[in-house]
Design a protein around this motif. Structure first.
Motif, short mmCIF file in Angstrom:
data_model
loop_
_atom_site.label_atom_id
_atom_site.label_comp_id
_atom_site.label_asym_id
_atom_site.label_seq_id
_atom_site.Cartn_x
_atom_site.Cartn_y
_atom_site.Cartn_z
N LEU A 190 0.48 -10.38 33.07
CA LEU A 190 1.05 -9.43 34.03
C LEU A 190 1.46 -8.14 33.33
CD1 LEU A 190 2.10 -8.90 36.94
CD2 LEU A 190 4.27 -9.90 36.22
N VAL A 191 2.11 -8.28 32.17
CA VAL A 191 2.54 -7.10 31.41
C VAL A 191 1.33 -6.33 30.89
CG1 VAL A 191 3.80 -6.31 29.39
CG2 VAL A 191 4.72 -8.18 30.77
N THR A 235 2.63 -25.54 23.85
CA THR A 235 1.41 -25.51 24.66
C THR A 235 1.74 -25.41 26.15
OG1 THR A 235 0.23 -26.83 23.01
CG2 THR A 235 -0.71 -26.73 25.23
N MET A 236 2.68 -26.23 26.59
CA MET A 236 3.06 -26.22 28.00
C MET A 236 3.70 -24.89 28.38
SD MET A 236 2.00 -28.87 29.50
CE MET A 236 2.90 -28.59 31.02
N LEU A 237 4.59 -24.38 27.52
CA LEU A 237 5.23 -23.09 27.80
C LEU A 237 4.20 -21.97 27.87
CD1 LEU A 237 8.52 -23.16 25.69
CD2 LEU A 237 8.32 -23.11 28.18
N SER A 238 3.21 -22.03 26.97
CA SER A 238 2.18 -20.99 26.95
C SER A 238 1.34 -21.02 28.22
CB SER A 238 1.29 -21.15 25.72
OG SER A 238 2.06 -21.04 24.53
N ILE A 239 0.93 -22.22 28.62
CA ILE A 239 0.05 -22.34 29.79
C ILE A 239 0.79 -22.01 31.08
CG2 ILE A 239 -1.33 -23.96 31.16
CD1 ILE A 239 -1.99 -25.42 28.57
N VAL A 240 2.01 -22.52 31.20
CA VAL A 240 2.73 -22.41 32.47
C VAL A 240 3.50 -21.11 32.59
CG1 VAL A 240 4.51 -23.50 33.91
CG2 VAL A 240 2.92 -24.92 32.63
N VAL A 241 4.06 -20.61 31.47
CA VAL A 241 4.98 -19.46 31.55
C VAL A 241 4.45 -18.23 30.81
CG1 VAL A 241 7.32 -18.65 31.09
CG2 VAL A 241 6.95 -21.03 31.76
N LEU A 242 4.22 -18.37 29.51
CA LEU A 242 3.98 -17.19 28.67
C LEU A 242 2.68 -16.48 29.01
CD1 LEU A 242 5.17 -18.53 25.19
CD2 LEU A 242 6.40 -17.09 26.82
N ILE A 243 1.58 -17.20 29.12
CA ILE A 243 0.29 -16.55 29.37
C ILE A 243 0.27 -15.80 30.70
CG2 ILE A 243 -2.17 -16.98 29.77
CD1 ILE A 243 -2.05 -19.15 27.65
#
Length: 277
Positions: free
Chosen positions: A34-35, A21-29
């Motif tokens: 952007l892509v 969840t944290m990775l998705s909110i902070v990094v992945l999304i």
């Protein structure tokens, strides 16, 4: 009866859920958005944006100054790590804490301070101005700012490895007749190379994306001292989000490539260390 091992932290399911969840909110999304936004453009339009003369000039400035600053940081970071680990002197703890000052200090504050010091009327800039050397508002000034923000990455990568080196190898080399210079290059330095490359890669990646400490000292002259993050900010201010995301995507790909190389070096180093045990 076997006792089940109880972990201090919650179980795997909860921990993994929180992590994803944290990775998705902070990094992945943010990165995926952007892509996706860039993919809405035609490839021809993307190439046209990133090959503009002004954009290419900013890429050149960013990569040149980041590379030079990272090379300087690699040398100076190794020396600082050596001093902090191998010597005891008054104020050592203070010096060790000052290494992380660029992490804690706001980048804008660092940029203003460096600009005031290296301007023609500043303490450092006035000295070099006598000899016709201009620091602020040139590539030299950008490099100075990048050295400031990138140095801790090298020091903190090399220092732990240097602390864990077994001194018995150095003693054995000395007993066999090796002089201090040979001991350093043949015994110590090869052990530090992976950590040095890791610190160099992290510093290079940070220098490429640095904005706050550079924007003041760069002078922001188009085709001369304009960096890529400033180009992205300019495009956003003009509400040209497509161009901004296309340029940002290139920087993202470069950052991923740098991180990939750093992880490869770390994995190879770990494999070698395990093999040697």
């Amino acid at each position: 009866m076997k006792r089940s091992k109880r972990s201090v932290i919650p179980g795997f399911g909860i921990s993994m859920g929180v992590t994803l969840t944290m990775l998705s909110i902070v990094v992945l999304i943010p990165l995926i958005s952007l892509v996706v936004f860039t993919l809405q453009m035609d490839l021809k339009d993307v190439i046209e944006v990133i090959t503009r003369e002004r954009v290419l000039a900013s890429f050149k400035v960013s990569f040149q100054t980041a590379l030079i600053a990272s090379l300087i940081n690699a040398v100076m970071g190794l020396i600082l790590s050596w001093v902090l680990v191998r010597y005891s002197f008054p104020g050592k703890k203070i010096m060790d804490g000052m290494i992380e000052l660029p992490f804690a200090m706001p980048t804008a504050v660092a940029g203003i301070a460096l600009t005031s010091l290296t301007a023609d009327q500043g303490w450092i800039g006035s000295f070099f101005a006598r000899y016709g050397i201009k620091i602020a508002y040139t590539k030299i000034g950008i490099t100075v700012a990048l050295v400031f923000v990138g140095l801790p990455f090298v020091v903190r990568s090399v220092q732990p490895v240097l602390e864990k080196l077994d001194p018995s190898y150095e003693e054995a080399a000395g007993v066999l007749g090796a002089n201090p210079v040979m001991i350093f290059w043949k015994v110590i330095f090869p052990e530090l190379v992976p950590a040095l490359f890791t610190g160099f890669g992290l510093a290079f990646g940070r220098c490429l994306g640095e904005y706050g400490s550079v924007v003041f000292i760069a002078g922001n002259k188009p085709y001369e001292t304009e960096i890529v993050p400033l180009i992205i900010m300019s495009e956003l201010q003009e509400f040209d989000y497509s161009s901004a995301t296309a340029i940002a995507l290139i920087m993202l790909l470069v950052s991923f490539f740098i991180l990939f190389l750093v992880n490869m070096i770390q994995a190879r180093n770990t494999k070698i260390l395990k093999g040697g045990r």
